[in-house]
Design an enzyme around this catalytic site. Sequence first.
Site, PDB file in Angstrom:
ATOM      1  N   ASN A 272       0.918  -0.258   6.034  1.00 57.66           N
ATOM      2  CA  ASN A 272       1.355  -1.012   4.864  1.00 57.66           C
ATOM      3  C   ASN A 272       2.158  -2.191   5.375  1.00 57.66           C
ATOM      4  OD1 ASN A 272       2.321  -1.920   2.379  1.00 57.66           O
ATOM      5  ND2 ASN A 272       4.055  -0.509   2.436  1.00 57.66           N
ATOM      6  N   GLY A 273       1.778  -3.403   4.976  1.00 56.99           N
ATOM      7  CA  GLY A 273       2.492  -4.590   5.447  1.00 56.99           C
ATOM      8  C   GLY A 273       1.509  -5.647   5.888  1.00 56.99           C
TER       9      GLY A 273
ATOM     10  N   TRP B 287      -3.630  -1.901  -1.328  1.00 54.48           N
ATOM     11  CA  TRP B 287      -3.567  -3.111  -2.163  1.00 54.48           C
ATOM     12  C   TRP B 287      -3.909  -4.245  -1.214  1.00 54.48           C
ATOM     13  CZ3 TRP B 287      -0.617  -7.667  -2.382  1.00 54.48           C
ATOM     14  CH2 TRP B 287      -0.733  -8.393  -3.568  1.00 54.48           C
TER      15      TRP B 287
ATOM     16  N   GLU C  26      10.448 -12.364 -20.731  1.00 55.85           N
ATOM     17  CA  GLU C  26      10.088 -10.975 -20.458  1.00 55.85           C
ATOM     18  C   GLU C  26       8.985 -10.504 -21.415  1.00 55.85           C
ATOM     19  OE1 GLU C  26      10.364  -9.156 -18.090  1.00 55.85           O
ATOM     20  OE2 GLU C  26      10.071  -7.121 -18.783  1.00 55.85           O
TER      21      GLU C  26
ATOM     22  N   ARG D 135       1.133   2.069  -6.108  1.00 54.94           N
ATOM     23  CA  ARG D 135       1.421   1.083  -5.064  1.00 54.94           C
ATOM     24  C   ARG D 135       0.197   0.248  -4.718  1.00 54.94           C
ATOM     25  NH1 ARG D 135       6.137   1.272  -2.051  1.00 54.94           N
ATOM     26  NH2 ARG D 135       5.081   0.026  -0.497  1.00 54.94           N
TER      27      ARG D 135
ATOM     28  N   HIS E 238       8.792 -30.910 -25.793  1.00 57.57           N
ATOM     29  CA  HIS E 238       8.639 -31.713 -24.580  1.00 57.57           C
ATOM     30  C   HIS E 238       7.291 -31.466 -23.906  1.00 57.57           C
ATOM     31  CE1 HIS E 238      12.748 -33.099 -24.912  1.00 57.57           C
ATOM     32  NE2 HIS E 238      13.129 -31.847 -25.106  1.00 57.57           N
TER      33      HIS E 238
ATOM     34  N   LYS F  93       5.366  -9.221 -20.124  1.00 60.86           N
ATOM     35  CA  LYS F  93       4.812  -7.909 -20.482  1.00 60.86           C
ATOM     36  C   LYS F  93       3.418  -8.077 -21.060  1.00 60.86           C
ATOM     37  CE  LYS F  93       6.667  -5.837 -18.637  1.00 60.86           C
ATOM     38  NZ  LYS F  93       7.822  -6.279 -17.915  1.00 60.86           N
TER      39      LYS F  93
ATOM     40  N   LYS G 194       2.958  -1.874  -8.171  1.00 61.88           N
ATOM     41  CA  LYS G 194       4.312  -1.609  -8.652  1.00 61.88           C
ATOM     42  C   LYS G 194       5.352  -2.273  -7.761  1.00 61.88           C
ATOM     43  CE  LYS G 194       7.518   0.153 -11.163  1.00 61.88           C
ATOM     44  NZ  LYS G 194       7.796  -0.635 -12.389  1.00 61.88           N
TER      45      LYS G 194
ATOM     46  N   GLU H  52       0.804  -9.134 -18.377  1.00 60.58           N
ATOM     47  CA  GLU H  52       0.538  -8.069 -17.394  1.00 60.58           C
ATOM     48  C   GLU H  52      -0.403  -7.003 -17.937  1.00 60.58           C
ATOM     49  OE1 GLU H  52       4.665  -6.841 -16.438  1.00 60.58           O
ATOM     50  OE2 GLU H  52       3.896  -6.700 -14.405  1.00 60.58           O
TER      51      GLU H  52
ATOM     52  N   CYS I 240       0.848  -1.187   0.000  1.00 60.46           N
ATOM     53  CA  CYS I 240       0.000   0.000   0.000  1.00 60.46           C
ATOM     54  C   CYS I 240       0.886   1.240   0.000  1.00 60.46           C
ATOM     55  CB  CYS I 240      -0.879   0.006   1.241  1.00 60.46           C
ATOM     56  SG  CYS I 240      -1.690  -1.570   1.526  1.00 60.46           S
TER      57      CYS I 240
END
Length: 613
Positions: free
Chosen positions: A103-104, A77, A486, A27, A509, A490, A608, A493, A2
């Site tokens: 936050n936590g 969040w 990557e 955040r 495979h 991207k 983020k 997301e 958060c």
Amino acid sequence: MCGIIGVVGSPTTLETLLEGLERLEYRGYDSAGVALVKAGQTWRARAASGTESVAALRQECAAAPGGFQSGIGHTRWATHGAPITTNAHPHLDCSGNVAIIHNGIIENHRDLHDELEAKGHHFTSSTDSEVLAHLIEEWRAQGLELLESVRQSLLVVRGAFALAVVDAQEPDVIVAARRISPLVVGTTPGATYLASDVPAILDRAQAFYAVNDDEIVRLAPEGFRAIDLEGAPVRLRQLAIDWDLETAEKGGYDDFMTKEINEQPDVLRATLLDRRRNDGTITFDEMGVSDDELRAVTRVVLVAAGTSHHAAQVAKYAIERWARLSVEVDIASEYRYRDPIVEVGTLVIGVSQSGETIDTIQATREAKRRGARVIAVANVVDSSLAREADAVIYTRAGLEVSVASTKAFVAQVAALELLALRLAQLRQTLEPAEIAALFTSLNAVGEKVATTLTRRDQYEAVAHALGGARDFFFLGRHVGFPTALEGALKLKEVTYLHAEGYPGGELKHGPLALIEPGVVVVAVATDPAMHDKILSNLAEVKARGASVVAVATDGDETIGAVADFVLRVPATEPMFTPMVDVVPLQIFAYAMARGLGRNVDRPRNLAKTVTVE
Ligand code: M6R
């Protein structure tokens, strides 16, 4: 995860909080809230409107009375409790005087909740955080001042926190504390601020200070004082902050993701600046590990998460090839819990854009506990990872706001490959001329990235042509493999479409069973040594009806035989291709996302900086 902000002594308390929260939305944005305090009154407003939470909060605050002396604000969040208004911070104690933001994660919140409920406290949310308000209320009822009440409360709390507390009975004071989750304090004559991230208070405060684990700070209009959990005074270290607000703005682009993609040539230049002395020595000014210690390294372990983990995977190829050291790359959240082996000579490198990713911090702490030397490769100066490591290499990418990391990746790859060259230099596993030639090629990467940016329209056209696709496989070999990972990350997301990255050789495979008409296979095909193999992989998927997109080098005429679409890039030294080849993949993902109407900067369910395990 958060975002938190607080201010005491400002004539514009509410506006300071709302503006700060707007900058902290990256955040978390499940909900937002503020609590404002003046003598005898705590006024609270909250809103839970998804990505519009702060805007909705602003509307709620139109009804706020004036004359507040202090205030705290929060963007959430969600970890414990649904993203609804009753779970939004700030949380109040039973009296309604004490308000807290957090936050936590409070790990022992259930036990504390039961104890407090048995004492008659009434809970109104299903969050772990609310116990803090009631714990503090207990100590306030015994006549302790706010600072001491917070200190006593934290003695029984297990878990991670950055928190701030106000109380209508002490309206000129905010008490804040930190364990694991980030927290900074800012000052200006007459007002004092706190925030989880500097940008939230960047244009308000003049001096910034880092709060360390288990430190508690009492903020008042004239300044602050800090103590540790035992109550002993501590001095906060002043931070060197060289960002201006413009860096946190979009620079004329539609969104931060575009801005940050476009910044990549500059970022590469900045990351490589002053890294090679006239005598050819690769150098890291901020590095705190001596050359002798680096010479003594016998094994390297890289720990990271997400995009940073992909950059770390590129580093494995470079360090093994150039420095002839054995390298392991671990997902940070796995490393800590698998009883890792740390021998004499093990160097652990924690890679993180934010420097606040809890998994990476905990992994490097575990490595240190077991005796490893730890280097942080971090973007945010003075971040927790950077502060705790034995040495740090900063990636100099500047503030990255978009949740989807772009410029941080190229900066990480550049910094890690520089470190690989330094290790090779110290271990004499490459000739000086080879190192000089590689450094020259590395310096040229920024120009090649700039060239790819001029081809944006071509890359976007491929995305538009594939606008209806829903399943994507990204393939690569050697350093093309982490590039493929990557590219897939991207895409998933920012589009919410299914995308997976695989080493090309792994296709047969298992994943080949999923290839059918409608599936898109995107291959990184720029490495001459791997070219034939990738072409064979593409022939296999094309025969099964997949649409094929290839990232291919200018002048590669053979690719047209298997690829339906080609994303052209300039030829680059193979080990450095991830920094160039990733650009069309970033733009491809971006264009697909825009085509689907997605919010590219703030994808659903993501934040983020991931500061909870
Ligand atoms: O700040 P960090 O580099 O430690 O963050 C690690 C990941 O959370 C991050 O890379 C995440 O995967 C990004 N959203 C990727 O775009």
